[in-house]
Write a protein that holds these residues in place. Structure first.
Motif, short mmCIF file in Angstrom:
data_model
loop_
_atom_site.label_atom_id
_atom_site.label_comp_id
_atom_site.label_asym_id
_atom_site.label_seq_id
_atom_site.Cartn_x
_atom_site.Cartn_y
_atom_site.Cartn_z
N ILE A 26 -0.05 13.42 -2.31
CA ILE A 26 0.39 12.04 -1.71
C ILE A 26 -0.57 11.03 -2.58
N THR A 27 0.07 10.19 -3.28
CA THR A 27 -0.72 9.11 -3.81
C THR A 27 -0.73 7.71 -3.17
N PHE A 28 -1.79 7.16 -2.86
CA PHE A 28 -1.81 5.90 -2.26
C PHE A 28 -2.52 4.92 -3.23
N THR A 29 -1.60 3.63 -3.35
CA THR A 29 -2.06 2.53 -4.29
C THR A 29 -2.12 1.28 -3.24
N ASP A 30 -3.02 0.40 -3.83
CA ASP A 30 -3.03 -0.72 -3.00
C ASP A 30 -1.64 -1.51 -3.10
N ASP A 31 -1.18 -1.96 -1.63
CA ASP A 31 0.29 -2.34 -1.71
C ASP A 31 0.48 -3.66 -2.17
N GLY A 32 -0.68 -4.46 -2.63
CA GLY A 32 -0.51 -5.63 -3.35
C GLY A 32 -0.17 -6.97 -2.35
N SER A 33 -0.34 -6.39 -0.97
CA SER A 33 0.13 -7.66 0.18
C SER A 33 -0.97 -7.70 1.18
#
Length: 270
Positions: free
Chosen positions: A41-48
């Motif tokens: 699973i990859t997590f990225t900053d959701d930008g919100s």
């Protein structure tokens, strides 16, 4: 007709179908009865931003952008990515006062926000922190440094002795991992409140990682809505301007600059 069985290497197959080299995470089989694979699973900053309502921390809110006050869908707060982030800091408006030789005190106005139903509500000014670091060190500290109040248009003219005082600061909710508030800022007495002496950095709240504090999103309310209602003419009991008697001021607007910082260290609350 005789059928001929073809065996192709993975590299040759990849070249024919144009999919490139096979994924290095593909399952392997070290023995006839054993297999090894991976779950990914990859997590990225959701930008919100997830901004807890300072009065209802289980519900989201969004500060009203004064440049676009009728747009509840416009993202509010600090939209820079980061696992440690100061999401919201408040502008503070003490309104207007007549010039006088007497001492002056003024409470800050409440600020507008959009609730989860996109209805405009009014809250005490607040600060929101976000901490999703996997390595938290000792924790974090929120601090602020205020400048002197200077006349807009002529910053050489300052109000001597004017200062901002924090009281009644609070984290709503029952969470046992809420950050710790400076006791002076949490107190109710303005005379013993947390004074923002111009040019001096003051710590308002911190989270101790050893106590599991401050992980996630927290909104620190600077006081409460004085009328307890969603009216824009309300004041907060948490942010007070005070100026000594016999202080000469010009007619016009004065402004202090507040520099806020969220530091990845645990600093004393004094």
């Amino acid at each position: 007709m005789k059928l001929t069985k073809l065996v192709m290497s993975s590299a040759a197959l990849a070249a024919i179908v144009g999919v490139g080299a096979l994924n290095a995470d593909a399952a392997t089989y070290p023995e006839a009865t054993k297999g090894v694979s991976n779950g990914n699973i990859t997590f990225t900053d959701d930008g919100s931003n997830n901004i807890p309502d300072p009065e209802n921390p289980d519900k989201p809110t969004n500060p009203v952008d004064p440049t676009d006050p009728e747009n509840p869908d416009k993202p509010g707060g600090n939209n820079n990515p980061g696992d440690l982030k100061l999401v919201v800091v408040p502008d503070i408006d003490f309104g207007s006062k007549q010039k006088t030789s007497a001492a002056v005190t003024a409470n800050a106005k409440v600020v507008a926000a959009w609730d989860e139903n996109k209805t405009k509500v009014y809250r005490a000014p607040w600060i929101t922190t976000h901490d999703m670091r996997t390595e938290r060190g000792t924790g974090w500290t929120v601090s602020v440094t205020s400048s002197q109040f200077s006349l807009v248009g002529d910053t050489t003219k300052k109000i001597e002795g004017a200062e901002i005082v924090f009281t009644n600061a609070n984290y709503e909710g029952t969470s046992t991992t809420k950050p710790t508030i400076n006791s002076k800022a949490a107190g109710t007495d303005v005379a013993n409140g947390l004074v923002l002496t111009p040019g001096t950095e003051v710590s308002i709240a911190n989270s101790d990682s050893a106590k599991g504090q401050g992980v996630g999103d927290y909104s620190l309310a600077l006081g409460t809505n004085s009328k307890g209602t969603n009216t824009k003419d309300s004041l907060t009991d948490g942010v007070t301007f005070r100026m000594p008697a016999n202080t000469a001021v010009e007619t016009g607007k004065y402004q202090a600059v507040l520099n806020w910082e969220l530091k990845p260290t645990l600093s004393p609350l004094s």
